[in-house]
Design an enzyme around this catalytic site. Structure first.
Site, PDB file in Angstrom:
ATOM      1  N   ASN A 193     -12.349  -1.462  -0.954  1.00 32.81           N
ATOM      2  CA  ASN A 193     -11.602  -2.071   0.194  1.00 32.81           C
ATOM      3  C   ASN A 193     -12.446  -1.365   1.347  1.00 32.81           C
ATOM      4  O   ASN A 193     -12.654  -0.283   1.679  1.00 32.81           O
ATOM      5  CB  ASN A 193     -10.198  -1.650   0.335  1.00 32.81           C
ATOM      6  N   GLU A 194     -12.462  -2.519   2.485  1.00 34.62           N
ATOM      7  CA  GLU A 194     -13.087  -2.205   3.587  1.00 34.62           C
ATOM      8  C   GLU A 194     -14.116  -1.016   3.581  1.00 34.62           C
ATOM      9  O   GLU A 194     -14.262  -0.032   4.269  1.00 34.62           O
ATOM     10  CB  GLU A 194     -12.088  -1.745   4.661  1.00 34.62           C
ATOM     11  N   GLN A 226       2.278  -5.979   5.487  1.00 33.16           N
ATOM     12  CA  GLN A 226       2.446  -5.692   3.943  1.00 33.16           C
ATOM     13  C   GLN A 226       3.920  -6.235   3.705  1.00 33.16           C
ATOM     14  O   GLN A 226       4.867  -6.003   4.417  1.00 33.16           O
ATOM     15  CB  GLN A 226       2.074  -4.288   3.770  1.00 33.16           C
ATOM     16  N   TYR A 278      -6.424  -9.044  11.492  1.00 28.90           N
ATOM     17  CA  TYR A 278      -5.225  -8.960  11.809  1.00 28.90           C
ATOM     18  C   TYR A 278      -5.049  -9.363  13.473  1.00 28.90           C
ATOM     19  O   TYR A 278      -6.228  -9.468  14.036  1.00 28.90           O
ATOM     20  CB  TYR A 278      -4.874  -7.431  12.014  1.00 28.90           C
ATOM     21  N   GLU A 303      -5.948  -9.273   3.622  1.00 27.09           N
ATOM     22  CA  GLU A 303      -5.170  -8.571   4.651  1.00 27.09           C
ATOM     23  C   GLU A 303      -5.029  -9.478   6.095  1.00 27.09           C
ATOM     24  O   GLU A 303      -6.131  -9.653   6.496  1.00 27.09           O
ATOM     25  CB  GLU A 303      -5.619  -7.083   4.944  1.00 27.09           C
ATOM     26  N   GLU A 346       0.744  -1.141  -0.010  1.00 29.96           N
ATOM     27  CA  GLU A 346       0.035   0.172  -0.018  1.00 29.96           C
ATOM     28  C   GLU A 346       0.888   1.170  -0.106  1.00 29.96           C
ATOM     29  O   GLU A 346       2.013   1.200   0.515  1.00 29.96           O
ATOM     30  CB  GLU A 346      -0.850   0.121   1.233  1.00 29.96           C
TER      31      GLU A 346
HETATM   32  O1  AHR Z   1      -2.939  -2.470   5.949  1.00 28.72           O
HETATM   33  C1  AHR Z   1      -3.244  -1.598   7.041  1.00 28.72           C
HETATM   34  C2  AHR Z   1      -4.668  -1.130   6.676  1.00 28.72           C
HETATM   35  O2  AHR Z   1      -5.454  -2.021   7.469  1.00 28.72           O
HETATM   36  C3  AHR Z   1      -5.338  -0.988   5.494  1.00 28.72           C
HETATM   37  O3  AHR Z   1      -4.934   0.309   4.571  1.00 28.72           O
HETATM   38  C4  AHR Z   1      -6.880  -1.304   5.640  1.00 28.72           C
HETATM   39  O4  AHR Z   1      -7.602  -1.854   4.486  1.00 28.72           O
HETATM   40  C5  AHR Z   1      -6.669  -1.996   6.716  1.00 28.72           C
HETATM   41  O5  AHR Z   1      -7.484  -1.550   7.945  1.00 28.72           O
END
Ligand code: AHR
Length: 498
Positions: free
Chosen positions: A173-174, A346, A240, A297, A26
């Site tokens: 995205n999101e 990332q 995450y 992600e 990103e």
């Molecule tokens: O990876 C960091 C961020 O995490 C991304 O931009 C977003 O899609 C997610 O919330």
């Protein structure tokens, strides 16, 4: 601690898509700028502005697919700002990530060149949150249209004669969060509208990807599959791992104690439950399993390194991250029928990165080594492996101590990947080999272990955590007994006798 495992080498469970070894880059912190792109005039060795050392390392790891330009950035990105002569490109503020100036020097052409150098597939994420249907439609036309059209002529004027081949295209995205704070019903309708204009031109066949849920938002998955499932090829999932489950105090990347070691692995293991439960909903609307689940992600998210820009999400990477990577990849293997792609967040210098850079210096993180060791599973056939793992307990909570998976490649070589999640105790795993003939001479191994709970590589000591060859096993009457060091990730290669 007793463990027991049986490998049935003659029971195949389908292909492990190489794209589960995918990555995400990103416009965030030092991922694109400094990490991948340094510009043609940089003293750092580069080809067309792209770092040679990073490209070489990513190619070695066989990166199969790269997602770009975001993330939250994707829903603020206007692709026309990133084409044409670089000095004339619009400068903007990257409001999500550190409020820094984005000069748009890395745009569509540079990204496609990077994918070409890496020999990986591009996965482009379009803008639904603040972009128009026309803008998205024209991006696809610019990328993939061969004939006479305003966008193909613009591409040619910018130096790219032939269209590129682009398979993967994300529609937002999101969108439940930074991509517009939408409700699933609203986004489902928008998805249906936008994807209509994401067209296939010539032989280029686009794989349309809908924005899926965050973590355990099963309602989002239900609505999207019900209302828009037939218009998509895949749907995403984001998850995450935060050691403390607290966004304002996530936990440090190094210098932690056993409580955060344990909670991190415990939370990473949750990926299995999330994929399982989302798959149940997908099965209801798509029993044929046409639609893929793309975990685009995932990875650890810690407090940033002290003294760095909080918006840059720069964190160290230790043997704990290697364990998170190993067990998560094993989970993706297990769900190979539904999980067709995954993109760790990332690639360079951001979150659970495989590479860190500092000026001209570069290091490979423990996570890199796991991806490199596990690449043998890419496009291999998963094999049936049943594991009864003993427990690793901490303060009344239990997790399985061992994580495992196995596959066979086109040459008939079997690979078994094993993680010992216990940071303090070795694990002895008796693995019964059924349906294959092999002697000790046919078995080789590689292992990655840590000398401390937060062992990591630095620019001064870049090989503190590095793979070693492994032979800590015995084979007797088809029973392979493997001694796994504390906090280690191991891959065995078994060449079957003819
Ligand atoms: O990876 C960091 C961020 O995490 C991304 O931009 C977003 O899609 C997610 O919330």
């Amino acid at each position: 601690m007793t463990h027991r495992a049986v490998l049935n080498a003659d029971i195949r469970k389908g292909k492990i898509d190489r794209n589960v070894y995918g990555h995400f880059a990103e416009h965030l912190g030092r991922c694109i700028y400094e990490g991948l792109w340094v510009g043609e005039d940089s003293p750092i060795p580069n080809t067309k502005g792209i770092r040679n050392d990073v490209v070489e390392a990513l190619k070695e790891m066989q990166i199969p697919v790269l997602r770009w330009p975001g993330g939250c950035f994707a829903d603020e990105y206007h692709w026309k700002d990133g084409i044409g002569a670089r000095e004339g490109r619009k400068r903007m503020i990257n409001t999500h990530w550190g409020g820094v100036v984005e000069n748009n020097h890395f745009g569509t052409h540079e990204f496609m060149e990077l994918c070409h150098m890496l020999d990986c597939e591009p996965y482009i994420n379009g803008n639904v949150g603040s972009g128009t249907v026309q803008e998205m439609s024209e991006w696809v036309e610019y990328l993939t249209f061969e004939g006479v059209s305003p966008m193909s002529e613009l591409r040619q004027a910018n130096g790219q004669e032939a269209p590129w081949s682009v398979t993967y295209f994300g529609v937002g995205n999101e969108n439940w969060g930074c991509g517009g704070n939408m409700r699933p019903e609203f986004y489902a309708d928008l998805y249906r509208q936008y994807q209509t204009y994401v067209r296939n031109y010539g032989d280029n066949k686009i794989h349309r990807i809908a924005c899926g849920p965050n973590i355990d938002d099963y309602h989002w998955m239900e609505v999207l599959m019900r209302e828009a499932g037939r218009f998509m090829d895949s749907i995403t999932l984001h998850y995450y791992t935060l050691p403390k489950s607290d966004w304002s105090n996530k936990g440090a990347a190094t210098g932690f104690k056993e409580d955060e070691w344990f909670s991190t692995l415990e939370k990473a293991l949750r990926m299995d439950e999330l994929v399982t439960r989302h798959s149940v909903i997908m099965d209801k609307y798509d029993p044929e399993r046409r639609v893929g689940l793309i975990v685009d992600e995932w990875g650890t998210w810690y407090d940033v390194e002290p003294g760095t820009n909080p918006g840059f999400l720069y964190q160290q990477n230790s043997i704990r991250d290697a364990l998170v990577a190993g067990l998560t990849l094993n989970i993706f293997h297990k769900h190979n029928e539904r999980v067709r792609m995954a993109n760790i967040a990332q690639t360079v210098n951001v979150l659970q990165a495989v590479i860190l850079t500092e000026g001209e210096k570069m290091l490979l993180t423990p996570t890199y080594h796991v991806f490199n060791m596990f690449k043998v599973h890419q496009d291999a056939e998963r094999l049936d492996l049943s594991l009864e793992s003993g427990k690793y307990s901490f303060e009344g909570r239990d997790i399985p101590e061992v994580s495992a998976s196995a596959s066979v490649n086109a040459e008939g070589v079997i690979h078994v990947s094993l993680c010992n999640l216990n940071h303090a105790a070795a694990a002895t795993l008796p693995l019964e080999l059924r349906g294959l003939v092999a002697g000790t001479a046919q078995i080789t191994g590689t292992t990655l272990a840590g000398s401390a709970i937060d062992a990591h590589n630095t620019f001064e000591q870049p090989d503190a955590v590095a793979p070693q060859s492994f032979s800590n096993f015995t084979l007797e009457d088809g029973l392979l007994t493997v001694e796994l060091a504390p906090m280690s990730v191991t891959v065995l290669a078994i060449k079957q006798q003819a």
